[in-house]
Design an enzyme around this catalytic site. Structure first.
Site, PDB file in Angstrom:
ATOM      1  N   HIS A  33       0.861  -1.207   0.001  1.00 53.31           N
ATOM      2  CA  HIS A  33       0.098  -0.028  -0.065  1.00 53.31           C
ATOM      3  C   HIS A  33       0.884   1.248   0.201  1.00 53.31           C
ATOM      4  O   HIS A  33       2.107   0.900   0.006  1.00 53.31           O
ATOM      5  CB  HIS A  33      -0.914  -0.269   1.069  1.00 53.31           C
ATOM      6  CG  HIS A  33      -0.133  -0.202   2.557  1.00 53.31           C
ATOM      7  ND1 HIS A  33       0.783   0.776   3.074  1.00 53.31           N
ATOM      8  CD2 HIS A  33      -0.315  -1.466   3.229  1.00 53.31           C
ATOM      9  CE1 HIS A  33       1.192   0.146   4.211  1.00 53.31           C
ATOM     10  NE2 HIS A  33       0.709  -0.980   4.435  1.00 53.31           N
ATOM     11  N   GLU A  34       0.476   2.352   0.206  1.00 49.82           N
ATOM     12  CA  GLU A  34       1.155   3.685  -0.116  1.00 49.82           C
ATOM     13  C   GLU A  34       2.127   3.800   1.018  1.00 49.82           C
ATOM     14  O   GLU A  34       3.167   4.452   0.889  1.00 49.82           O
ATOM     15  CB  GLU A  34       0.264   4.774   0.082  1.00 49.82           C
ATOM     16  CG  GLU A  34      -0.377   5.133  -1.156  1.00 49.82           C
ATOM     17  CD  GLU A  34       0.465   5.446  -2.177  1.00 49.82           C
ATOM     18  OE1 GLU A  34       1.572   6.242  -2.092  1.00 49.82           O
ATOM     19  OE2 GLU A  34       0.259   5.281  -3.479  1.00 49.82           O
ATOM     20  N   HIS A  36       4.235   1.312   2.273  1.00 47.38           N
ATOM     21  CA  HIS A  36       5.278   0.499   1.686  1.00 47.38           C
ATOM     22  C   HIS A  36       6.011   1.428   0.779  1.00 47.38           C
ATOM     23  O   HIS A  36       7.129   1.472   0.530  1.00 47.38           O
ATOM     24  CB  HIS A  36       4.860  -0.704   1.088  1.00 47.38           C
ATOM     25  CG  HIS A  36       4.192  -1.912   2.095  1.00 47.38           C
ATOM     26  ND1 HIS A  36       2.997  -2.327   1.988  1.00 47.38           N
ATOM     27  CD2 HIS A  36       4.716  -2.515   3.242  1.00 47.38           C
ATOM     28  CE1 HIS A  36       2.634  -3.059   2.916  1.00 47.38           C
ATOM     29  NE2 HIS A  36       3.748  -3.395   3.682  1.00 47.38           N
ATOM     30  N   LYS A 148       4.846   3.633  11.979  1.00 42.00           N
ATOM     31  CA  LYS A 148       3.425   2.931  12.114  1.00 42.00           C
ATOM     32  C   LYS A 148       3.806   1.871  13.152  1.00 42.00           C
ATOM     33  O   LYS A 148       2.936   1.587  13.982  1.00 42.00           O
ATOM     34  CB  LYS A 148       2.796   2.539  10.930  1.00 42.00           C
ATOM     35  CG  LYS A 148       1.511   2.198  11.203  1.00 42.00           C
ATOM     36  CD  LYS A 148       1.067   0.892  10.437  1.00 42.00           C
ATOM     37  CE  LYS A 148      -0.159   0.097  11.127  1.00 42.00           C
ATOM     38  NZ  LYS A 148      -0.037  -1.194  10.584  1.00 42.00           N
ATOM     39  N   ASP A 149       4.873   1.044  12.754  1.00 39.42           N
ATOM     40  CA  ASP A 149       5.141   0.043  14.044  1.00 39.42           C
ATOM     41  C   ASP A 149       6.324   0.445  14.732  1.00 39.42           C
ATOM     42  O   ASP A 149       7.301   0.198  14.855  1.00 39.42           O
ATOM     43  CB  ASP A 149       5.839  -1.116  12.908  1.00 39.42           C
ATOM     44  CG  ASP A 149       4.598  -1.799  12.254  1.00 39.42           C
ATOM     45  OD1 ASP A 149       3.864  -2.321  12.538  1.00 39.42           O
ATOM     46  OD2 ASP A 149       4.495  -1.338  10.667  1.00 39.42           O
TER      47      ASP A 149
HETATM   48  P1  AMP Z   1       4.385  -4.636   6.710  1.00 38.57           P
HETATM   49  O1  AMP Z   1       4.712  -5.470   5.420  1.00 38.57           O
HETATM   50  O2  AMP Z   1       3.218  -4.587   7.309  1.00 38.57           O
HETATM   51  O3  AMP Z   1       5.532  -5.915   7.606  1.00 38.57           O
HETATM   52  O4  AMP Z   1       5.458  -3.379   6.993  1.00 38.57           O
HETATM   53  C1  AMP Z   1       6.605  -3.329   5.886  1.00 38.57           C
HETATM   54  C2  AMP Z   1       7.313  -1.976   6.571  1.00 38.57           C
HETATM   55  O5  AMP Z   1       6.257  -0.998   5.972  1.00 38.57           O
HETATM   56  C3  AMP Z   1       7.514  -1.648   8.059  1.00 38.57           C
HETATM   57  O6  AMP Z   1       8.635  -1.222   8.183  1.00 38.57           O
HETATM   58  C4  AMP Z   1       6.298  -0.876   8.419  1.00 38.57           C
HETATM   59  O7  AMP Z   1       6.422  -0.308   9.669  1.00 38.57           O
HETATM   60  C5  AMP Z   1       5.957  -0.109   7.034  1.00 38.57           C
HETATM   61  N1  AMP Z   1       4.648   0.452   7.113  1.00 38.57           N
HETATM   62  C6  AMP Z   1       3.431  -0.492   7.107  1.00 38.57           C
HETATM   63  N2  AMP Z   1       2.467   0.386   7.154  1.00 38.57           N
HETATM   64  C7  AMP Z   1       2.634   1.783   6.950  1.00 38.57           C
HETATM   65  C8  AMP Z   1       2.190   2.983   6.898  1.00 38.57           C
HETATM   66  N3  AMP Z   1       0.854   3.126   7.041  1.00 38.57           N
HETATM   67  N4  AMP Z   1       2.983   4.043   6.695  1.00 38.57           N
HETATM   68  C9  AMP Z   1       4.352   3.796   6.900  1.00 38.57           C
HETATM   69  N5  AMP Z   1       5.076   2.999   6.873  1.00 38.57           N
HETATM   70  C10 AMP Z   1       4.324   1.742   7.013  1.00 38.57           C
END
Ligand code: AMP
Length: 286
Positions: A33-34, A36, A148-149
């Site tokens: 999504h945006e 990533h 976010k995390d």
């Molecule tokens: P994930 O695929 O959910 O494990 O996320 C991969 C990376 O993208 C992690 O470093 C997350 O913190 C970051 N991320 C996920 N959602 C968001 C968001 N809404 N805004 C900014 N970074 C994000």
């Protein structure tokens, strides 16, 4: 864009570009999504070579969590990564990362026994382990993670410092939907009604920001305020609404310095998290 499914092939690729300039790594679990894409774009600006990993990491999911059903769409992800100017995608299978007999884990103590660590035992051990492996495999100069995390970001910063990992960690602000909901791959689990209800997390965080801007400094009062707002939404079950000192996530009695306001809740099948970071100095506090 190069697509690598094995550790040997991504290593070969990085070796071939190493002397061109900095290598950036964006670790993800895919279903882009945006949020990533914001990480990838920042990496694109700062690095000569951008590597994105897509790996739904089994060891960071608890036994009753959504590993099997976690959303996946590799075709679309590869298309979006290509559009974002990514140079290589590392997309290993689980057996490539954790072959038979795998036995080594990375544990960051203390930071991980609160917030999400409390309800997801072993989660951050899984995250720290896979990120260590990705750093050792890709050997990036800079790695990009979302704010976010927030707890994950602090855990990784601490791990990198404690273990002297030669990588710079960059945090990227949370990307939100127009109504404030933090973007997440798990938002796809929400029904239309749950999707509307889910905005209560951000509304509660905003209410804290407003109260702090008016001079409120009592974390107990602010936590209670968030809980009351979130508990008004019947489709959302609050897990925590807490305030901690950054970077060590220590409890605090009065808001000062860098502060993390973090919430987690269940909404239907989805577990949602969100946070804001407040810098009390920039609010005029000394
Ligand atoms: P994930 O695929 O959910 O494990 O996320 C991969 C990376 O993208 C992690 O470093 C997350 O913190 C970051 N991320 C996920 N959602 C968001 C968001 N809404 N805004 C900014 N970074 C994000």
């Amino acid at each position: 864009m190069k697509i690598c499914q094995t550790i040997a092939s991504i290593r070969d690729f990085v070796r071939s570009v190493r002397n061109k300039g900095p290598v950036g790594l964006v670790p993800t679990m895919g279903y882009f999504h945006e949020g990533h894409l914001a990480l990838m774009r920042r990496a694109r600006q700062e690095c000569t070579t951008v590597v994105v990993s897509i790996f739904v990491n089994p060891i960071q999911f608890g036994p009753s969590e959504d590993y099997e059903t976690y959303p996946r769409n590799t075709e679309r992800d590869l298309h979006l990564a290509r559009e974002a100017g990514v140079d290589a995608v590392f997309i290993p299978g689980a057996a490539e990362m954790y072959p038979e007999g795998y036995a080594t884990y990375v544990d960051v103590e203390r930071l991980t026994d609160k917030l999400c660590g409390r309800s997801r035992p072993g989660h951050f051990r899984g995250v720290a382990t896979v990120v260590t492996k990705l750093f050792n495999i890709v050997n990036p100069d800079i790695a990009y993670f979302g704010e976010k995390d927030a707890q994950q970001l602090q855990v990784i910063r601490k791990m990198v410092r404690d273990l002297n990992m030669p990588v710079k960690v960059v945090g990227i602000p949370t990307v939100r939907e127009p109504d404030g909901l933090a973007m997440s791959s798990r938002n796809t689990y929400l029904s239309p009604g749950e999707r509307r209800a889910a905005t209560v997390l951000y509304r509660a965080l905003q209410q804290v920001c407003r109260a702090v801007a008016k001079g409120e400094r009592d974390p107990v009062y602010l936590q209670q305020m968030m809980k009351e707002i979130i508990n008004q939404e019947p489709l959302v079950q609050l897990e925590y609404a807490e305030i901690y000192q950054l970077p060590d996530l220590e409890p605090l009695s009065v808001l000062k310095g860098d502060v993390l306001v973090a919430v987690a809740a269940r909404c239907g099948r989805a577990r949602l998290i969100d946070n804001v970071r407040l810098n009390m100095e920039s609010l005029g506090e000394k």
